[in-house]
Design a protein around this motif. Structure first.
Motif, mmCIF file in Angstrom:
data_model
loop_
_atom_site.group_PDB
_atom_site.id
_atom_site.type_symbol
_atom_site.label_atom_id
_atom_site.label_comp_id
_atom_site.label_asym_id
_atom_site.label_seq_id
_atom_site.Cartn_x
_atom_site.Cartn_y
_atom_site.Cartn_z
ATOM 1 N N ARG A 12 -16.893 17.826 -17.972
ATOM 2 C CA ARG A 12 -17.345 16.652 -17.219
ATOM 3 C C ARG A 12 -18.627 16.959 -16.442
ATOM 4 O O ARG A 12 -19.572 16.170 -16.418
ATOM 5 C CB ARG A 12 -16.221 16.212 -16.274
ATOM 6 N N LEU A 13 -18.672 18.111 -15.807
ATOM 7 C CA LEU A 13 -19.827 18.493 -15.005
ATOM 8 C C LEU A 13 -21.071 18.647 -15.881
ATOM 9 O O LEU A 13 -22.169 18.205 -15.497
ATOM 10 C CB LEU A 13 -19.520 19.800 -14.280
ATOM 11 N N VAL A 14 -20.931 19.254 -17.037
ATOM 12 C CA VAL A 14 -22.078 19.448 -17.932
ATOM 13 C C VAL A 14 -22.634 18.114 -18.387
ATOM 14 O O VAL A 14 -23.864 17.895 -18.392
ATOM 15 C CB VAL A 14 -21.666 20.313 -19.140
ATOM 16 N N HIS A 15 -21.777 17.190 -18.781
ATOM 17 C CA HIS A 15 -22.254 15.889 -19.232
ATOM 18 C C HIS A 15 -22.940 15.129 -18.094
ATOM 19 O O HIS A 15 -23.959 14.450 -18.322
ATOM 20 C CB HIS A 15 -21.098 15.069 -19.801
ATOM 21 N N ARG A 16 -22.438 15.241 -16.881
ATOM 22 C CA ARG A 16 -23.090 14.576 -15.752
ATOM 23 C C ARG A 16 -24.468 15.167 -15.480
ATOM 24 O O ARG A 16 -25.420 14.457 -15.160
ATOM 25 C CB ARG A 16 -22.208 14.679 -14.511
ATOM 26 N N TYR A 17 -24.557 16.473 -15.603
ATOM 27 C CA TYR A 17 -25.856 17.125 -15.403
ATOM 28 C C TYR A 17 -26.862 16.652 -16.447
ATOM 29 O O TYR A 17 -27.995 16.260 -16.110
ATOM 30 C CB TYR A 17 -25.678 18.647 -15.457
ATOM 31 N N LEU A 18 -26.484 16.666 -17.713
ATOM 32 C CA LEU A 18 -27.411 16.279 -18.759
ATOM 33 C C LEU A 18 -27.813 14.808 -18.644
ATOM 34 O O LEU A 18 -28.966 14.446 -18.916
ATOM 35 C CB LEU A 18 -26.784 16.547 -20.129
ATOM 36 N N ALA A 19 -26.876 13.969 -18.222
ATOM 37 C CA ALA A 19 -27.193 12.547 -18.086
ATOM 38 C C ALA A 19 -28.000 12.261 -16.825
ATOM 39 O O ALA A 19 -28.787 11.302 -16.791
ATOM 40 C CB ALA A 19 -25.899 11.732 -18.065
ATOM 41 N N GLY A 20 -27.836 13.101 -15.789
ATOM 42 C CA GLY A 20 -28.446 12.781 -14.502
ATOM 43 C C GLY A 20 -29.694 13.553 -14.146
ATOM 44 O O GLY A 20 -30.368 13.218 -13.160
ATOM 45 N N ARG A 21 -30.072 14.547 -14.924
ATOM 46 C CA ARG A 21 -31.264 15.316 -14.559
ATOM 47 C C ARG A 21 -32.517 14.461 -14.754
ATOM 48 O O ARG A 21 -32.587 13.597 -15.617
ATOM 49 C CB ARG A 21 -31.347 16.594 -15.379
ATOM 50 N N ARG A 22 -33.517 14.733 -13.959
ATOM 51 C CA ARG A 22 -34.737 13.926 -13.984
ATOM 52 C C ARG A 22 -35.573 14.180 -15.221
ATOM 53 O O ARG A 22 -36.329 13.317 -15.669
ATOM 54 C CB ARG A 22 -35.547 14.207 -12.726
ATOM 55 N N SER A 23 -35.483 15.393 -15.741
ATOM 56 C CA SER A 23 -36.203 15.755 -16.956
ATOM 57 C C SER A 23 -35.541 16.992 -17.527
ATOM 58 O O SER A 23 -34.772 17.674 -16.834
ATOM 59 C CB SER A 23 -37.669 16.042 -16.637
ATOM 60 N N PRO A 24 -35.838 17.326 -18.780
ATOM 61 C CA PRO A 24 -35.267 18.564 -19.349
ATOM 62 C C PRO A 24 -35.664 19.807 -18.586
ATOM 63 O O PRO A 24 -34.998 20.846 -18.717
ATOM 64 C CB PRO A 24 -35.840 18.579 -20.775
ATOM 65 N N ALA A 25 -36.724 19.706 -17.781
ATOM 66 C CA ALA A 25 -37.159 20.876 -17.018
ATOM 67 C C ALA A 25 -36.361 21.080 -15.735
ATOM 68 O O ALA A 25 -36.450 22.153 -15.125
ATOM 69 C CB ALA A 25 -38.647 20.750 -16.676
ATOM 70 N N GLU A 26 -35.580 20.086 -15.317
ATOM 71 C CA GLU A 26 -34.806 20.237 -14.089
ATOM 72 C C GLU A 26 -33.610 21.144 -14.349
ATOM 73 O O GLU A 26 -32.748 20.849 -15.173
ATOM 74 C CB GLU A 26 -34.325 18.888 -13.570
ATOM 75 N N THR A 27 -33.557 22.243 -13.633
ATOM 76 C CA THR A 27 -32.477 23.209 -13.836
ATOM 77 C C THR A 27 -31.168 22.689 -13.257
ATOM 78 O O THR A 27 -31.152 21.767 -12.428
ATOM 79 C CB THR A 27 -32.809 24.551 -13.187
ATOM 80 N N PHE A 28 -30.098 23.319 -13.677
ATOM 81 C CA PHE A 28 -28.787 22.974 -13.139
ATOM 82 C C PHE A 28 -28.757 23.169 -11.627
ATOM 83 O O PHE A 28 -28.239 22.319 -10.885
ATOM 84 C CB PHE A 28 -27.728 23.835 -13.822
ATOM 85 N N ALA A 29 -29.324 24.272 -11.154
ATOM 86 C CA ALA A 29 -29.343 24.534 -9.709
ATOM 87 C C ALA A 29 -30.124 23.468 -8.962
ATOM 88 O O ALA A 29 -29.720 23.046 -7.867
ATOM 89 C CB ALA A 29 -29.924 25.919 -9.443
ATOM 90 N N GLN A 30 -31.250 23.035 -9.514
ATOM 91 C CA GLN A 30 -32.035 21.979 -8.862
ATOM 92 C C GLN A 30 -31.255 20.666 -8.823
ATOM 93 O O GLN A 30 -31.272 19.951 -7.817
ATOM 94 C CB GLN A 30 -33.362 21.807 -9.590
ATOM 95 N N TRP A 31 -30.575 20.371 -9.913
ATOM 96 C CA TRP A 31 -29.772 19.145 -9.942
ATOM 97 C C TRP A 31 -28.628 19.226 -8.937
ATOM 98 O O TRP A 31 -28.385 18.270 -8.186
ATOM 99 C CB TRP A 31 -29.228 18.947 -11.369
ATOM 100 N N ILE A 32 -27.952 20.362 -8.891
ATOM 101 C CA ILE A 32 -26.860 20.541 -7.934
ATOM 102 C C ILE A 32 -27.356 20.344 -6.510
ATOM 103 O O ILE A 32 -26.677 19.745 -5.663
ATOM 104 C CB ILE A 32 -26.240 21.946 -8.079
ATOM 105 N N GLY A 33 -28.551 20.813 -6.224
ATOM 106 C CA GLY A 33 -29.076 20.743 -4.863
ATOM 107 C C GLY A 33 -29.397 19.352 -4.379
ATOM 108 O O GLY A 33 -29.497 19.136 -3.161
#
Length: 572
Positions: free
Chosen positions: A543-564
């Motif tokens: 669930r967390l992975v799919h939310r990250y991929l759907a919610g990141r601003r661009s492919p360059a946004e890292t998981f840590a940046q998204w979490i923050g």
């Protein structure tokens, strides 16, 4: 290394260098430098009553002959560690037992044995000896740890002297693999062969081990001491008590930057730069001076404040450096900061060496191997022209010196024995501590859970373009570096759907040791109440992975940046 039985010694207050001591704090912390020689807890008393290294004689001449019941408690729960031995957890003890019982009440009559492999180097005779010991004496158990060690289980006290004899015959040892002493010195797994390396730090690692490991003068530290010496930043330098990291001084050339005061567990801190440049041949002396400062000024009153990180945090880097310089008898040279990678480097896959040959890095599933598998590894390495292996601090194994025309055949041979050079992202990036299977401090099972998680995510997320680190730990002590993973899982008991306590994990998100080139690491985000049961863990990660991929601003946004930046609801 030849073991010499040391004489008993009182705290070496006479060794404290004159004129360098900072003013003592008001409350005594058991610091030898301020004359606090009287032990303030049972662990310190055990070490004062008899030098921990002395227990080898009793193991060889008394305990191995009379059996487990003959072992004195102060040796069993104290000094044995200096020779790489911990009692392992009694089978079938409940996960919740740790909450109500002292760890010693969970003792089994078998031991975990940690084999010291500084820099992770094992030649084929050593590898075959470890494999043989595992099969003969450890029920075929073996784990590759994230400290470049191999751990065995099910060791009987009766067999320890013979195991030591076999290890020593090929240049291996268990001395100070555990205990309040200098633990294994980490080194780059590709030291001496990397195309990116400027200076091979191996001579410094060997000099430290030969000169100081097993020295009674450094065998009674306030707590364990973890260190690394590596030109490349491919070791977890920020979570060590002391790390030397390669850097080029604009005037003096190649040398090493010094980092101090790192450590995780329940009070995590990242190491800080000392601001000093040290040439290769001076690394052992600086290493020893810092260990001596820790020995003399480290806090011995409370075990949970006895690591070097607390001393560095209280003094500050400038003050700490001044005291180290006093122990050295000279100032250190100011130096520049090293360049850091975008992410930890694990060396998995096939990579060129500087001499035109290749090394092959493979990923055992969450570090678990066996004596049988290690013997098969030795055979595969020899058949393809190799003579040695390296262990990494990410629970991986490297096979160096492979001819270009032999790499594909070696990759296939290693795959046949369960060592994958082309693993899925989940198999490659998931680590696990020992867990409740053997560890008395753990409250949940980890190795099996982590392996099952990997297999499940390989099926569910096979085509998902993501590469995240998952570190699974059985308790708060963070042996698997929970706080510096993309997804860090700290074992604890949680409420299941029916309200009953079940095994589960507190979740840390977005940690890392180097989040971007030139940027220091950070600890994962820990949200109140963010937990998952062990059974629901695959669902949660998916669930967390799919939310990250759907919610990141661009492919360059890292998981840590998204979490923050995302709101808490997205992380549950």
């Amino acid at each position: 290394m030849t073991y010499v039985r040391p004489d008993r010694a009182s705290p070496p207050g006479s060794r404290v260098k004159p004129g360098v001591a900072p003013a003592p704090i008001l409350r005594g912390e058991g610091q030898w430098a301020f004359g606090h020689a009287e032990p303030l807890n049972d662990n310190e008393r055990i070490k004062k009553d008899d030098g921990p290294l002395n227990v080898r004689w009793r193991i060889e001449n008394i305990y191995s002959r009379r059996g487990f019941a003959s072992i004195e408690q102060s040796d069993l729960h104290g000094r044995f560690r200096w020779w790489g031995l911990y009692t392992q957890r009694r089978p079938a003890t409940a996960a919740g037992a740790r909450a109500t019982l002292d760890p010693h009440d969970l003792d089994d009559e078998y031991f975990m044995m940690r084999i010291r492999t500084d820099g992770g180097h094992l030649d084929l005779p050593q590898l075959r000896t470890v494999a043989d010991v595992s099969v003969r004496y450890a029920r075929d158990s073996a784990d590759v740890t994230d400290r470049q060690n191999i751990q065995l289980h099910w060791i009987r006290i009766e067999d320890v002297p013979e195991i030591w004899r076999r290890l020593q015959a090929v240049g291996l040892s268990t001395v100070e693999a555990c205990g309040d002493c200098p633990r294994v010195v980490l080194g780059s797994p590709v030291a001496g062969i990397s195309v990116d390396e400027v200076v091979d730090a191996t001579p410094a690692v060997r000099a430290i081990v030969e000169r100081f490991v097993g020295d009674p003068a450094l065998a009674n530290l306030p707590r364990k001491f973890k260190s690394s010496v590596s030109w490349l930043p491919d070791v977890p330098y920020e979570v060590n008590d002391l790390s030397f990291l390669g850097v080029v001084h604009p005037e003096r050339g190649p040398g090493f930057d010094v980092w101090v005061g790192g450590g995780l567990s329940t009070a995590p801190m990242l190491a800080r730069r000392l601001g000093a440049w040290v040439p290769l041949d001076e690394v052992p002396d600086v290493w020893a001076a810092i260990v001596e400062v820790f020995r003399d000024y480290g806090y011995r009153r409370l075990r949970n404040r006895a690591r070097l990180k607390f001393l560095v945090a209280d003094w500050g880097v400038e003050r700490f450096r001044a005291v180290v310089e006093g122990y050295l008898g000279r100032p250190l040279v100011d130096g520049p900061a090293p360049a850091l990678p975008a992410a930890p480097v694990d060396h998995v896959g096939v990579h060129p060496q500087r001499d035109g040959r290749y090394y092959v890095g493979v990923a055992p599933l969450v570090g678990r191997v066996s004596g049988t598998r290690l013997a098969a590894l030795a055979g595969a390495v020899e058949r393809h022209g190799g003579t040695w292996i390296r262990l990494t601090p990410y629970q991986k194994i490297l096979v160096p010196d492979v001819r270009p025309d032999r790499t594909d055949a070696l990759v296939a041979a290693l795959r046949d024995i369960g060592l994958e050079a082309q693993p899925s992202p989940w198999r490659r990036s998931t680590m696990s501590c020992t867990g409740i299977e053997f560890c008395k401090l753990a409250v949940v099972e980890t190795k099996g859970r982590a392996a099952a998680l990997v297999r499940e995510l390989e099926k569910r997320l096979a085509d998902v373009p993501v590469d995240l680190t998952v570190n699974v730990n059985g308790c708060p002590n963070a042996c698997a570096r929970t706080q510096v993973a993309d997804i860090g899982l700290k074992g604890q008991l949680v409420r299941g759907p029916d309200g009953q306590q079940v095994e589960g994990f507190q979740v840390h998100l977005g940690g890392g040791l180097a989040l971007a080139a030139g940027q220091a690491g950070a600890f994962g985000r820990k949200l109140r109440g963010l937990r998952t049961t062990a059974e629901d863990l695959p669902d949660y990660v998916e669930r967390l992975v799919h939310r990250y991929l759907a919610g990141r601003r661009s492919p360059a946004e890292t998981f840590a940046q998204w979490i923050g930046r995302v709101e808490e609801g997205q992380l549950r």
